[in-house]
Scaffold this motif. Sequence first.
Motif, PDB file in Angstrom:
ATOM      1  N   ASP A  32     -10.062   8.272   3.027  1.00 50.38           N
ATOM      2  CA  ASP A  32     -10.539   8.792   1.720  1.00 50.38           C
ATOM      3  C   ASP A  32      -9.803  10.066   1.339  1.00 50.38           C
ATOM      4  O   ASP A  32      -9.506  10.304   0.154  1.00 50.38           O
ATOM      5  CB  ASP A  32     -12.045   9.053   1.791  1.00 50.38           C
ATOM      6  CG  ASP A  32     -12.836   7.779   1.992  1.00 50.38           C
ATOM      7  OD1 ASP A  32     -12.309   6.685   1.657  1.00 50.38           O
ATOM      8  OD2 ASP A  32     -13.978   7.855   2.507  1.00 50.38           O
ATOM      9  N   GLN A  35      -6.496   9.156  -0.167  1.00 47.83           N
ATOM     10  CA  GLN A  35      -6.651   8.589  -1.509  1.00 47.83           C
ATOM     11  C   GLN A  35      -6.995   9.670  -2.533  1.00 47.83           C
ATOM     12  O   GLN A  35      -6.446   9.690  -3.639  1.00 47.83           O
ATOM     13  CB  GLN A  35      -7.737   7.516  -1.481  1.00 47.83           C
ATOM     14  CG  GLN A  35      -7.392   6.315  -0.612  1.00 47.83           C
ATOM     15  CD  GLN A  35      -8.549   5.336  -0.477  1.00 47.83           C
ATOM     16  OE1 GLN A  35      -9.625   5.570  -1.029  1.00 47.83           O
ATOM     17  NE2 GLN A  35      -8.310   4.241   0.251  1.00 47.83           N
ATOM     18  N   ILE A  39      -4.668  11.071  -5.878  1.00 46.01           N
ATOM     19  CA  ILE A  39      -5.199  11.126  -7.237  1.00 46.01           C
ATOM     20  C   ILE A  39      -5.189  12.556  -7.757  1.00 46.01           C
ATOM     21  O   ILE A  39      -4.854  12.823  -8.902  1.00 46.01           O
ATOM     22  CB  ILE A  39      -6.630  10.541  -7.268  1.00 46.01           C
ATOM     23  CG1 ILE A  39      -6.574   9.043  -6.930  1.00 46.01           C
ATOM     24  CG2 ILE A  39      -7.254  10.731  -8.646  1.00 46.01           C
ATOM     25  CD1 ILE A  39      -7.945   8.419  -6.789  1.00 46.01           C
ATOM     26  N   ASN A  67       2.843   9.175  -4.660  1.00 45.71           N
ATOM     27  CA  ASN A  67       1.936   8.508  -5.590  1.00 45.71           C
ATOM     28  C   ASN A  67       2.688   7.364  -6.270  1.00 45.71           C
ATOM     29  O   ASN A  67       3.856   7.117  -5.971  1.00 45.71           O
ATOM     30  CB  ASN A  67       1.356   9.494  -6.605  1.00 45.71           C
ATOM     31  CG  ASN A  67       2.448  10.161  -7.454  1.00 45.71           C
ATOM     32  OD1 ASN A  67       3.573   9.687  -7.500  1.00 45.71           O
ATOM     33  ND2 ASN A  67       2.108  11.263  -8.103  1.00 45.71           N
ATOM     34  N   TYR A 120      -6.817   2.240  -4.482  1.00 45.57           N
ATOM     35  CA  TYR A 120      -7.959   2.995  -4.994  1.00 45.57           C
ATOM     36  C   TYR A 120      -9.068   1.987  -5.225  1.00 45.57           C
ATOM     37  O   TYR A 120      -8.934   1.086  -6.063  1.00 45.57           O
ATOM     38  CB  TYR A 120      -7.573   3.725  -6.301  1.00 45.57           C
ATOM     39  CG  TYR A 120      -8.686   4.573  -6.861  1.00 45.57           C
ATOM     40  CD1 TYR A 120      -9.109   5.720  -6.190  1.00 45.57           C
ATOM     41  CD2 TYR A 120      -9.319   4.230  -8.069  1.00 45.57           C
ATOM     42  CE1 TYR A 120     -10.120   6.498  -6.704  1.00 45.57           C
ATOM     43  CE2 TYR A 120     -10.337   5.008  -8.586  1.00 45.57           C
ATOM     44  CZ  TYR A 120     -10.733   6.143  -7.890  1.00 45.57           C
ATOM     45  OH  TYR A 120     -11.764   6.925  -8.393  1.00 45.57           O
ATOM     46  N   ILE A 126      -2.188   3.103  -5.791  1.00 48.93           N
ATOM     47  CA  ILE A 126      -1.980   4.440  -6.362  1.00 48.93           C
ATOM     48  C   ILE A 126      -0.882   5.207  -5.626  1.00 48.93           C
ATOM     49  O   ILE A 126      -0.564   6.345  -6.014  1.00 48.93           O
ATOM     50  CB  ILE A 126      -3.294   5.250  -6.317  1.00 48.93           C
ATOM     51  CG1 ILE A 126      -3.773   5.398  -4.875  1.00 48.93           C
ATOM     52  CG2 ILE A 126      -4.351   4.610  -7.198  1.00 48.93           C
ATOM     53  CD1 ILE A 126      -5.002   6.322  -4.768  1.00 48.93           C
TER      54      ILE A 126
END
Length: 501
Positions: A32, A35, A39, A67, A120, A126
């Motif tokens: 997590d 990720q 973002i 990314n 994601y 992503i």
Amino acid sequence: MLSLFIYTDYVRTFERTKENSLQTAKLISHMDTVQASVINPEKSDVLKQVIDYYGSQVGASFIIVKNKDGQIITHPDESKIGEVVPFKDEYTSIVFGGYASTMSSEVMDLAVIGVAPIYYFDSQIIGTVKVGFLVEGLHNAIFERAKKLLSISIVIFIIAILSSVWLAKSIRKDTLGLEPQEIASLYSMRNAIISSISEGIIAIDASGNITLMNTAAKEILGLASSHIFEPIQSVIPSFITDELLVKNEVRSTFELNVKDKVLIMNTVPLREGIDHKGAVITFKDRTEMNRIVNKLFEVSKYSDNLRAQTHEFTNKLYVISGLLQLGNFDEAIQMIQEEIEVSEHTNRLVFEHIKDPNVQAIILGKMGKASELKLSFILDENSSLQKLPSFIRTGELTVIIGNLIDNAFEAVATESNGEINFFALDIGEDIIIEVTDNGRGIQTDSVYDVFNQGFTTKKKSNHGFGLANVQKIVQSLGGDIEVTSGVSGTTFSVYIPKEER
């Protein structure tokens, strides 16, 4: 061998590194934290700590996170963070969402890399994670392992050489300096010599198990195989190994009855210092020799009996001749008549009660000897003996009856009215033979010793074998012998089964 190990280690190292790089990339792509950092690049400091931790754990040379626009979020060279680099190694992952493991020199020098896409909510790609291990580092690791292995191999090689030298010296010492060809030649010669020996040879180890048996031993014992590694008792049941191996005793020569054969055995223990290594047993069959001896004994007894009869009749003929010369014809005729009556009575008694011709001959001979010795020999009128079975040979019969009667003669030799009584009966399953004398008897403490070889109550040498031979022959026929003795005389009773056992 070292080259093969290095090659195998090289191939396995690269295969494990590919798997490790890909698994690490997958693990990082599912975090997590990763990720969230892709973002929101402002959280890249937290991502750097995670990347540094996992990079140090797996030993990766670099871990790069991008990314979907190609912007570098983490890189071992911090000056490149934020740059936008076109996707090359990550093309398969960013376009198709696949995992890739390959060799590449895009980031640094040639490296083994593993690439995984970052999703994601498991639906949208992503970014990507690329984990790499420099080939140079892998080569160095392989080289270090090869150096250690080479060092160990050299030590083992030196130890092996020293051990081989020591082992070679030890083997040469054990083989008395003989070469393998010489040992093989000696082994063949030994087998030929042992096989050519007419005596039986058996070697046993410290546990009493057979280690060697020659052809003669198998023939004498009637064996089909050598019984190697089996106990000696499997071929010679009555052989006792305790005296030979445990008690440290040597029985140089002794007799042993094995399968109706009389064997003369010699034993030689094998020792190394105080340790028992086994023994060598040599033996020969004396059965045929015993038969010849018994036959000679039989002939000798017949000869003695004929001599006694001849001597007795010669004396009587001298008396008759003297009476005739003196003109006493009536007394001569009376003496001849008495001898005829005695002879007819004796012959009738023997032939009516004893039907076996061999026993008849023995009895008549012993009667003549008793007459010569001035002893009374009585055949019991209750005797009844038919022709004996064929397995009871003449020689054995002569030894049994002849020795018992001769022993009785000697027992009453000093008596003024010496008397010997002979009784034989074959009614029932056994043949019974009894010889009784009215001598002074046998001392109570010696009754059970009369059958021991060499035991005698006489002062002369070469005695003490007759009754021992009688007992041996009776037992070989499956029978038994008993002795009862008292102040009124001694009785020897022999029981022999009619059926061969």
